[in-house]
Design a protein around this motif. Structure first.
Motif, PDB file in Angstrom:
ATOM      1  N   ALA A 217      27.927  52.519  36.026  1.00  0.00           N
ATOM      2  CA  ALA A 217      27.514  52.301  37.764  1.00  0.00           C
ATOM      3  C   ALA A 217      26.661  50.936  37.522  1.00  0.00           C
ATOM      4  N   PHE A 218      27.848  50.051  38.152  1.00  0.00           N
ATOM      5  CA  PHE A 218      26.395  48.448  38.086  1.00  0.00           C
ATOM      6  C   PHE A 218      26.199  48.159  39.083  1.00  0.00           C
ATOM      7  N   GLY A 219      24.839  48.059  39.350  1.00  0.00           N
ATOM      8  CA  GLY A 219      23.994  47.115  40.229  1.00  0.00           C
ATOM      9  C   GLY A 219      24.026  45.604  40.106  1.00  0.00           C
ATOM     10  N   SER A 220      23.649  45.091  41.707  1.00  0.00           N
ATOM     11  CA  SER A 220      23.557  43.443  41.819  1.00  0.00           C
ATOM     12  C   SER A 220      24.909  42.835  41.489  1.00  0.00           C
ATOM     13  N   VAL A 221      26.285  43.722  41.483  1.00  0.00           N
ATOM     14  CA  VAL A 221      27.144  43.221  41.467  1.00  0.00           C
ATOM     15  C   VAL A 221      28.637  43.708  43.002  1.00  0.00           C
ATOM     16  N   ILE A 226      28.286  50.293  42.957  1.00  0.00           N
ATOM     17  CA  ILE A 226      29.400  50.756  42.603  1.00  0.00           C
ATOM     18  C   ILE A 226      29.675  51.392  40.897  1.00  0.00           C
ATOM     19  N   ARG A 227      30.561  52.088  41.133  1.00  0.00           N
ATOM     20  CA  ARG A 227      30.900  52.963  39.956  1.00  0.00           C
ATOM     21  C   ARG A 227      32.615  52.168  39.350  1.00  0.00           C
ATOM     22  N   ALA A 228      32.028  51.711  38.539  1.00  0.00           N
ATOM     23  CA  ALA A 228      33.087  52.110  37.646  1.00  0.00           C
ATOM     24  C   ALA A 228      34.380  52.237  37.041  1.00  0.00           C
ATOM     25  N   ARG A 229      35.667  52.848  38.160  1.00  0.00           N
ATOM     26  CA  ARG A 229      36.357  53.753  37.768  1.00  0.00           C
ATOM     27  C   ARG A 229      37.171  53.996  36.994  1.00  0.00           C
ATOM     28  N   LYS A 250      36.596  43.909  29.411  1.00  0.00           N
ATOM     29  CA  LYS A 250      37.475  43.214  30.099  1.00  0.00           C
ATOM     30  C   LYS A 250      38.091  43.609  30.706  1.00  0.00           C
ATOM     31  N   ILE A 251      38.063  44.718  31.563  1.00  0.00           N
ATOM     32  CA  ILE A 251      38.035  45.267  32.464  1.00  0.00           C
ATOM     33  C   ILE A 251      37.167  45.075  33.763  1.00  0.00           C
ATOM     34  N   ALA A 252      36.013  44.675  32.971  1.00  0.00           N
ATOM     35  CA  ALA A 252      34.238  45.485  33.832  1.00  0.00           C
ATOM     36  C   ALA A 252      34.618  44.011  34.970  1.00  0.00           C
ATOM     37  N   TRP A 253      34.954  42.667  34.363  1.00  0.00           N
ATOM     38  CA  TRP A 253      34.169  41.086  34.720  1.00  0.00           C
ATOM     39  C   TRP A 253      35.843  41.661  36.380  1.00  0.00           C
ATOM     40  N   LYS A 254      36.574  42.667  36.577  1.00  0.00           N
ATOM     41  CA  LYS A 254      37.693  42.403  37.182  1.00  0.00           C
ATOM     42  C   LYS A 254      37.309  43.387  37.738  1.00  0.00           C
ATOM     43  N   GLU A 255      37.200  44.682  37.340  1.00  0.00           N
ATOM     44  CA  GLU A 255      35.962  45.346  38.813  1.00  0.00           C
ATOM     45  C   GLU A 255      34.811  45.575  39.407  1.00  0.00           C
ATOM     46  N   VAL A 256      34.077  44.451  38.769  1.00  0.00           N
ATOM     47  CA  VAL A 256      32.748  44.389  39.707  1.00  0.00           C
ATOM     48  C   VAL A 256      33.124  43.297  40.685  1.00  0.00           C
ATOM     49  N   MET A 257      32.248  42.870  41.888  1.00  0.00           N
ATOM     50  CA  MET A 257      32.628  41.828  42.719  1.00  0.00           C
ATOM     51  C   MET A 257      31.121  41.557  43.188  1.00  0.00           C
ATOM     52  N   PRO A 258      31.183  40.820  42.945  1.00  0.00           N
ATOM     53  CA  PRO A 258      29.234  39.895  42.816  1.00  0.00           C
ATOM     54  C   PRO A 258      29.635  38.479  43.635  1.00  0.00           C
ATOM     55  N   ILE A 259      29.075  38.310  44.338  1.00  0.00           N
ATOM     56  CA  ILE A 259      28.500  36.853  45.248  1.00  0.00           C
ATOM     57  C   ILE A 259      27.239  36.157  44.452  1.00  0.00           C
ATOM     58  N   GLY A 262      21.412  32.573  45.074  1.00  0.00           N
ATOM     59  CA  GLY A 262      20.285  31.682  44.681  1.00  0.00           C
ATOM     60  C   GLY A 262      19.764  32.531  42.927  1.00  0.00           C
ATOM     61  N   ARG A 263      19.615  33.737  42.671  1.00  0.00           N
ATOM     62  CA  ARG A 263      19.146  33.020  41.055  1.00  0.00           C
ATOM     63  C   ARG A 263      20.274  33.719  39.862  1.00  0.00           C
ATOM     64  N   ALA A 264      21.577  33.826  40.340  1.00  0.00           N
ATOM     65  CA  ALA A 264      22.581  33.679  39.708  1.00  0.00           C
ATOM     66  C   ALA A 264      24.071  33.428  40.462  1.00  0.00           C
ATOM     67  N   THR A 265      25.168  32.561  40.065  1.00  0.00           N
ATOM     68  CA  THR A 265      26.622  32.834  39.825  1.00  0.00           C
ATOM     69  C   THR A 265      27.272  33.633  40.325  1.00  0.00           C
ATOM     70  N   ALA A 266      28.415  34.196  40.857  1.00  0.00           N
ATOM     71  CA  ALA A 266      29.040  34.848  41.038  1.00  0.00           C
ATOM     72  C   ALA A 266      30.018  35.213  39.594  1.00  0.00           C
ATOM     73  N   THR A 267      30.127  34.156  38.834  1.00  0.00           N
ATOM     74  CA  THR A 267      30.712  34.283  37.536  1.00  0.00           C
ATOM     75  C   THR A 267      30.057  34.595  36.857  1.00  0.00           C
ATOM     76  N   TYR A 268      28.873  33.965  36.456  1.00  0.00           N
ATOM     77  CA  TYR A 268      27.466  34.637  36.015  1.00  0.00           C
ATOM     78  C   TYR A 268      27.433  36.263  36.259  1.00  0.00           C
ATOM     79  N   ARG A 269      27.152  36.730  36.622  1.00  0.00           N
ATOM     80  CA  ARG A 269      26.797  37.952  36.804  1.00  0.00           C
ATOM     81  C   ARG A 269      28.196  38.546  36.137  1.00  0.00           C
ATOM     82  N   ARG A 270      29.767  38.162  36.803  1.00  0.00           N
ATOM     83  CA  ARG A 270      30.727  38.468  36.229  1.00  0.00           C
ATOM     84  C   ARG A 270      30.880  39.390  34.396  1.00  0.00           C
TER      85      ARG A 270
END
Length: 291
Positions: A217-221, A226-229, A250-259, A262-270
């Motif tokens: 399970a991921f937080g802040s994304v 979200i559960r990374a099923r 590598k699959i986690a990079w695609k499965e999370v949905m961050p925005i 002010g703390r981080a970009t979506a790409t950085y979070r992925r």
């Protein structure tokens, strides 16, 4: 808002608290540790007609075990969880998450019920509760219901909790004897930091390096935890070696949905979600082999 302008009552029992919540015509909000409430009030938010101080309801502060579940009272503090031998043995991922909740003072004051009810996508204990299959008991003066935590939180700061209800119990499934868990967090500072990304991992292992069951399970994304099923489905594909762990990451990079914020970009979070999951899996395997 001045302190003198705050209307606060302090019930002496759970039934008295539920009676107060049942009163119509006034907007109530519960307060226990107050670690989130203080911040929200400074931001001009959380301005109820009445605060209900439940800090002294000792009947809601406990950690105990039944045949099928571990029962945790909503007023149980993060320090209580960190120091619990039962959780250390059977819910290590929750203990690790509690250790990351700010500084010692915040751990002493903050409660698990407050962390859940705040429903922040960055809440540190929430991913751990997700992988432990947490169920929440919600109680009003006339009714009681139990729902999965995944159904409780509907968005940032939003839950299905009714105005006349409160969380009265958290139920989690204990890890199996061959279970192992870990919590990983990335924040701007080591202490007192809001997570940029966090992840909880719970694995059930066989005698080798094969995972028979796993939850992530991921937080802040995403707007909620979200559960990374997709990643979970890969955990049982074979020996958890370097190649499989890297492919899961590598699959986690695609499965999370961050925005981006002010703390981080979506790409950085992925990128960090992928890296934290990879590092967490490596650490779990090393821990398993060293047992």
């Amino acid at each position: 808002m001045l302190v003198s302008e705050i209307d606060m009552i302090t019930p002496s029992s759970l039934s008295e608290c539920l009676t107060q919540l049942s009163k119509e015509g006034r907007k109530h909000r519960l307060i226990a540790g107050g670690t989130d409430a203080a911040v929200r009030m400074k931001e001009g938010k959380w301005r109820p007609d009445t605060w209900i101080n439940i800090k002294n309801l000792k009947e809601l502060r406990y950690i105990k075990e039944s045949e099928d579940f571990i029962h945790i009272g909503p007023l149980t503090t993060h320090t209580d969880m960190i120091q619990s031998p039962l959780l250390q043995r059977k819910a290590d991922v929750l203990v690790e998450a509690a250790r990351e909740v700010g500084a010692t003072q915040m751990q002493n004051m903050g409660t698990i019920g407050g962390n859940i009810a705040t429903a922040s996508p960055a809440g540190d204990t929430l991913p751990a509760l997700y992988v432990l299959g947490a169920m929440l008991e919600l109680t009003s003066l006339t009714n009681k219901r139990t729902i999965p935590i995944e159904e409780f939180i509907t968005g940032p700061g939003r839950t299905v909790l009714k105005e006349n209800e409160m969380i009265t119990k958290i139920l989690i499934k204990p890890q199996k004897p061959n279970g192992i868990g870990i919590f990983q967090k990335l924040g701007p500072r080591k202490a007192q930091s809001i997570s940029i990304v966090n992840v909880a991992i719970s694995l059930t292992m066989d005698n080798d390096r094969n995972c028979t069951e796993g939850k992530i399970a991921f937080g802040s994304v995403a707007p909620t935890i979200i559960r990374a099923r997709k990643c979970e489905s890969m955990l049982t594909l074979g020996l958890l070696n370097e190649e499989l762990i890297q492919n899961i990451a590598k699959i986690a990079w695609k499965e999370v949905m961050p925005i981006s914020d002010g703390r981080a970009t979506a790409t950085y979070r992925r990128d960090m979600a992928s890296a934290l999951l990879e590092r967490g899996l490596y650490r779990l395997i090393r821990r398993w082999e060293n047992q």
